[in-house]
Design a protein around this motif. Sequence first.
Motif, PDB file in Angstrom:
ATOM      1  N   TYR A  96       0.832  -1.198   0.000  1.00  0.00           N
ATOM      2  CA  TYR A  96       0.000   0.000   0.000  1.00  0.00           C
ATOM      3  C   TYR A  96       0.873   1.257   0.000  1.00  0.00           C
ATOM      4  O   TYR A  96       1.570   1.563   0.969  1.00  0.00           O
ATOM      5  CB  TYR A  96      -0.936  -0.008   1.215  1.00  0.00           C
ATOM      6  CG  TYR A  96      -1.848  -1.211   1.232  1.00  0.00           C
ATOM      7  CD1 TYR A  96      -2.965  -1.262   0.403  1.00  0.00           C
ATOM      8  CD2 TYR A  96      -1.579  -2.303   2.054  1.00  0.00           C
ATOM      9  CE1 TYR A  96      -3.798  -2.375   0.394  1.00  0.00           C
ATOM     10  CE2 TYR A  96      -2.401  -3.418   2.052  1.00  0.00           C
ATOM     11  CZ  TYR A  96      -3.517  -3.454   1.212  1.00  0.00           C
ATOM     12  OH  TYR A  96      -4.331  -4.563   1.198  1.00  0.00           O
ATOM     13  N   LEU A 117      -1.793  -9.483  -0.101  1.00  0.00           N
ATOM     14  CA  LEU A 117      -2.874  -9.413  -1.082  1.00  0.00           C
ATOM     15  C   LEU A 117      -3.379 -10.785  -1.505  1.00  0.00           C
ATOM     16  O   LEU A 117      -4.241 -10.890  -2.381  1.00  0.00           O
ATOM     17  CB  LEU A 117      -2.398  -8.640  -2.322  1.00  0.00           C
ATOM     18  CG  LEU A 117      -1.836  -7.241  -2.066  1.00  0.00           C
ATOM     19  CD1 LEU A 117      -1.348  -6.623  -3.362  1.00  0.00           C
ATOM     20  CD2 LEU A 117      -2.885  -6.356  -1.409  1.00  0.00           C
ATOM     21  N   GLY A 261      -5.336  -1.728   3.746  1.00  0.00           N
ATOM     22  CA  GLY A 261      -5.117  -0.521   2.973  1.00  0.00           C
ATOM     23  C   GLY A 261      -5.754   0.731   3.531  1.00  0.00           C
ATOM     24  O   GLY A 261      -5.647   1.805   2.922  1.00  0.00           O
ATOM     25  N   ARG A 366      -1.027  -4.006  -9.730  1.00  0.00           N
ATOM     26  CA  ARG A 366      -1.979  -3.563  -8.712  1.00  0.00           C
ATOM     27  C   ARG A 366      -1.821  -2.062  -8.434  1.00  0.00           C
ATOM     28  O   ARG A 366      -1.584  -1.660  -7.295  1.00  0.00           O
ATOM     29  CB  ARG A 366      -1.794  -4.360  -7.421  1.00  0.00           C
ATOM     30  CG  ARG A 366      -2.164  -5.833  -7.496  1.00  0.00           C
ATOM     31  CD  ARG A 366      -3.620  -6.063  -7.918  1.00  0.00           C
ATOM     32  NE  ARG A 366      -4.554  -5.346  -7.087  1.00  0.00           N
ATOM     33  CZ  ARG A 366      -5.075  -5.831  -5.941  1.00  0.00           C
ATOM     34  NH1 ARG A 366      -4.741  -7.035  -5.537  1.00  0.00           N
ATOM     35  NH2 ARG A 366      -5.934  -5.117  -5.248  1.00  0.00           N
ATOM     36  N   VAL A 369      -3.726  -0.586  -5.572  1.00  0.00           N
ATOM     37  CA  VAL A 369      -3.198  -0.745  -4.225  1.00  0.00           C
ATOM     38  C   VAL A 369      -2.029   0.206  -3.989  1.00  0.00           C
ATOM     39  O   VAL A 369      -1.974   0.913  -2.985  1.00  0.00           O
ATOM     40  CB  VAL A 369      -2.747  -2.204  -3.988  1.00  0.00           C
ATOM     41  CG1 VAL A 369      -1.943  -2.328  -2.695  1.00  0.00           C
ATOM     42  CG2 VAL A 369      -3.961  -3.125  -3.938  1.00  0.00           C
TER      43      VAL A 369
END
Length: 393
Positions: A96, A117, A261, A366, A369
Motif C-alpha cells: 500500500y 494481497l 489498505g 496492482r 493498491v
Amino acid sequence: MLVPREQASGERRVAATPETVRRLHTHGIQLQIEEGAGLASGYLDADYCDAGADLVASDRLPWDGVDGVLCLHPPAPAALQQLRSGALLVGLLAPYGAHDLVQILCERRTASLALELLPRISRAQSMDVLSSQANIAGYKAVLLAASALDRYVPMLMTAAGTIQPARVLVLGAGVAGLQAVATARRLGGVVYVSDVRPAVKEQVESLGGRFLDPPEIAEKPAEAGGYAKEASEAFLAAQRQQLAEQLALADMVICTAQVPGKAAPRLISEAMLDGMRPGSVVVDLAVAQGGNCFGTVPGETVERNGVLLIGADALPASVPNHASALYARNIAALVEHIKGEEGWNLDPADPILEGCLLTHEGACRRPDVVDPGGQASRQRPSEANSQPVGVNR
C-alpha cells in the motif's frame, strides 16, 4: 532461491526453516541461506546444511545470480537493484503506497508476490500468511494483557474468599480476535466480543465467547474476499456508544479491528478511556495502522489515568520459532504452486495469483493498491511484454 537475514528492527523471524528447505528440495528448488538468518528463530546454520541448503556469507549474497528471494520484509533498495530480470520476490511487501519499491521492481523486471494481497479462498488457505501470523498475535496479545493486569484472570476459590474472573473484551472477531477469545477462555476469563459482522457470532460462541450484537443501523459493514470492509462513520459512532458501557466493566481489552489498505477504525475514544477503571489493560494490535484505541503508541506501553495502553505492533516476531515455522510453510506451499517445468508459472489469471501478483514483466499489476489514484510507476504495456520471463529456481 535466496533467503536473506531480516534487517528490520526487532524482526526475529526467517522465511525458510530446515523443514521447508527439505520440502522445496524435493521439488527441485535449491535454497541459499544467509549465514545466521535463522539464529534468532532457533534454527542453526548446521540444521540448514543438514537439510540440504547452501550457506552464504553476508558479504557474498548472490543477489544478481538467484532466480528468487524469499523474505519477511523487502530487502534494501541496493540489494533489489541487483536482482536480475525475471527473478521473483516473495514476502510481506507492504504494497500500500509502495511507489519506490514498485518502481525498482519494474525497472529490474522483477516479478513479485505481495502476501498481504493473497485472496482468502479455500485453495489458498495453506498459503495464508496473514492468518497464520494473526493467530500468533491474538494469542500473545492476551498473554501480554494478563501479565500487565493487576488481578487474576481465572476465578479462584480461596480460604480468603472467592476471586471473580477477569472480564475480557475483544474488538474484532477475525483470526487474531478469535485466537484471543480462545486464549482468554483457556486462562479462565469471561470474554465478550464486538464485531461489525453478525455472521461471526457462531464462531465466537463456539469458542466460549459472548457476542455483542452490532448496533441496529441501516448501513452495516460486511466483508469482501475474507477481509472486513470499511465501516461508515455513522456505524462506528453507534458502535462506540455501545462499547462505552462494556469498556467500563472490562479488565482486559484486545483491539484487532483492521481494514486492508485503510487506517484502522478508531473504536475507543479518549472519553471512553476515561470511563475505564484504573488497573485495566488495552492491547492494540492495530496500532501500526493508526490504532483502534486513542493514545496507543507503536511498540510502547503508555499509562493513562491508571489504564495501561500497549501498542503491540510486532507480536508475531516475539514468538519467532513457531511464527517462522508457519510463515515458511505458507511460502513453501505458494512456491510449490507456481513452480513450473522450466520456471515460475506466474499466470495472472490464476485465482490465487490475480490479486497478489504485484509486479510482472516490468509492469505494476496492482496500481489500485500502490496508488489508488492510478499514478503508480509502470512501463508501457508494449515495453512490459517485450520479453518473456523464464525462471528456473
